[in-house]
Motif scaffolding. Structure first.
Motif, PDB file in Angstrom:
ATOM      1  N   LEU A 112       0.817  -1.217   0.000  1.00  0.00           N
ATOM      2  CA  LEU A 112       0.000   0.000   0.000  1.00  0.00           C
ATOM      3  C   LEU A 112       0.846   1.261   0.000  1.00  0.00           C
ATOM      4  CD1 LEU A 112      -2.942  -0.994   2.348  1.00  0.00           C
ATOM      5  CD2 LEU A 112      -3.067  -0.430  -0.082  1.00  0.00           C
ATOM      6  N   VAL A 113       2.003   1.205   0.647  1.00  0.00           N
ATOM      7  CA  VAL A 113       2.902   2.357   0.614  1.00  0.00           C
ATOM      8  C   VAL A 113       3.353   2.608  -0.825  1.00  0.00           C
ATOM      9  CG1 VAL A 113       5.226   3.120   1.268  1.00  0.00           C
ATOM     10  CG2 VAL A 113       3.668   2.218   3.009  1.00  0.00           C
ATOM     11  N   ARG A 114       3.758   1.538  -1.518  1.00  0.00           N
ATOM     12  CA  ARG A 114       4.220   1.679  -2.908  1.00  0.00           C
ATOM     13  C   ARG A 114       3.107   2.142  -3.843  1.00  0.00           C
ATOM     14  NH1 ARG A 114       6.605  -3.273  -1.763  1.00  0.00           N
ATOM     15  NH2 ARG A 114       8.839  -3.079  -1.437  1.00  0.00           N
ATOM     16  N   SER A 115       1.905   1.673  -3.618  1.00  0.00           N
ATOM     17  CA  SER A 115       0.813   1.916  -4.564  1.00  0.00           C
ATOM     18  C   SER A 115      -0.212   2.918  -4.054  1.00  0.00           C
ATOM     19  CB  SER A 115       0.119   0.587  -4.880  1.00  0.00           C
ATOM     20  OG  SER A 115      -0.534   0.087  -3.728  1.00  0.00           O
ATOM     21  N   PHE A 116       0.122   3.692  -3.041  1.00  0.00           N
ATOM     22  CA  PHE A 116      -0.850   4.566  -2.385  1.00  0.00           C
ATOM     23  C   PHE A 116      -1.562   5.494  -3.363  1.00  0.00           C
ATOM     24  CE2 PHE A 116      -2.153   8.277   0.086  1.00  0.00           C
ATOM     25  CZ  PHE A 116      -2.862   7.669   1.107  1.00  0.00           C
ATOM     26  N   GLU A 153      13.528   4.578   0.634  1.00  0.00           N
ATOM     27  CA  GLU A 153      12.510   4.914  -0.373  1.00  0.00           C
ATOM     28  C   GLU A 153      11.104   4.652   0.162  1.00  0.00           C
ATOM     29  OE1 GLU A 153      11.050   3.683  -4.872  1.00  0.00           O
ATOM     30  OE2 GLU A 153      12.731   2.605  -3.964  1.00  0.00           O
ATOM     31  N   LEU A 154      10.892   3.481   0.770  1.00  0.00           N
ATOM     32  CA  LEU A 154       9.577   3.167   1.317  1.00  0.00           C
ATOM     33  C   LEU A 154       9.215   4.100   2.473  1.00  0.00           C
ATOM     34  CD1 LEU A 154       9.343  -0.727   1.281  1.00  0.00           C
ATOM     35  CD2 LEU A 154       8.020   0.891  -0.069  1.00  0.00           C
ATOM     36  N   ARG A 155      10.201   4.423   3.299  1.00  0.00           N
ATOM     37  CA  ARG A 155       9.928   5.350   4.403  1.00  0.00           C
ATOM     38  C   ARG A 155       9.446   6.693   3.851  1.00  0.00           C
ATOM     39  NH1 ARG A 155      10.488   6.159   9.668  1.00  0.00           N
ATOM     40  NH2 ARG A 155      11.547   4.198  10.056  1.00  0.00           N
ATOM     41  N   GLU A 159       5.826   8.295   4.583  1.00  0.00           N
ATOM     42  CA  GLU A 159       5.689   9.644   5.142  1.00  0.00           C
ATOM     43  C   GLU A 159       4.815  10.506   4.237  1.00  0.00           C
ATOM     44  OE1 GLU A 159       9.780  10.770   5.652  1.00  0.00           O
ATOM     45  OE2 GLU A 159       9.944   9.676   7.558  1.00  0.00           O
ATOM     46  N   ASP A 160       4.985  10.351   2.919  1.00  0.00           N
ATOM     47  CA  ASP A 160       4.163  11.103   1.970  1.00  0.00           C
ATOM     48  C   ASP A 160       2.695  10.683   2.066  1.00  0.00           C
ATOM     49  OD1 ASP A 160       3.861  12.921  -0.404  1.00  0.00           O
ATOM     50  OD2 ASP A 160       3.199  11.025  -1.305  1.00  0.00           O
TER      51      ASP A 160
END
Length: 188
Positions: A112-116, A153-155, A159-160
């Motif tokens: 979900l972080v990658r595809s938010f 990168e994931l962090r 955060e975004d």
């Protein structure tokens, strides 16, 4: 077959463990329409059963309210335990504590972080109708990222995502051992 959000980690775990299996991902956006999951699993299982000695379902219940279990019973398929993939990463007890401590907790996985932007902002229409933000997220108080393989990168993406929701971010390093145990239970 696996939820599209679990397919890549399941494939990596299978390779690491040396399990002789193929992972067939289903569309991850089914989670936005959980009433369609059981039907898609039924169709995919019907196509896979003649080709394989055994087919297992890499889904938790995922909002099907037992419909997925009914398909599994009818077709003789095993599925992952739990209500949703968050259970597989964090464990049911830990999730219960998160929600007890702060009922307005919104959960993210690495997927979900990658595809938010796609799975949340675009699919919920927030990119087109930002006024829906309060309707969807007005009662949330924090974002908890269940980090399976955290990196810089994931962090930054987590955060975004939290910033886009206007919520503070809590990072919980879960790894993938819970998913590995759940997969072992249905694969072994």
């Amino acid at each position: 077959m696996a939820c599209g959000a679990l397919a890549q980690p399941a494939t990596a775990i299978a390779a690491r463990k040396g399990w002789p299996l193929d992972v067939h991902p289903l569309p991850p956006l089914l989670h936005n329409r959980p009433e369609r999951i059981a039907g898609e699993v039924r169709r995919t299982a019907a196509a896979l059963l003649p080709q394989y000695r055994r087919v297992v379902v890499g889904y938790a219940d995922c909002g099907t309210y037992g419909a997925l279990d009914e398909v599994c019973r009818e077709l003789g398929l095993a599925r992952l335990e739990g209500l949703h993939c968050y259970d597989l990463y964090a464990g049911t007890g830990r999730l219960e504590r998160f929600f007890y401590e702060q009922p307005g907790t919104y959960l993210l996985t690495d997927f979900l972080v990658r595809s938010f932007a796609r799975t949340v902002l675009q699919e919920l229409g927030l990119d087109r109708w930002p006024e829906l933000h309060e309707t969807y997220f007005g009662h949330y108080t924090r974002v908890v990222w269940l980090a399976q393989a955290p990196d810089d990168e994931l962090r930054a993406l987590a955060e975004d995502a939290a910033a886009r929701l206007g919520l503070p971010l809590t990072v919980v390093d879960t790894g993938d051992s819970g998913l590995e145990r759940a997969l072992a239970a249905v694969v072994d």
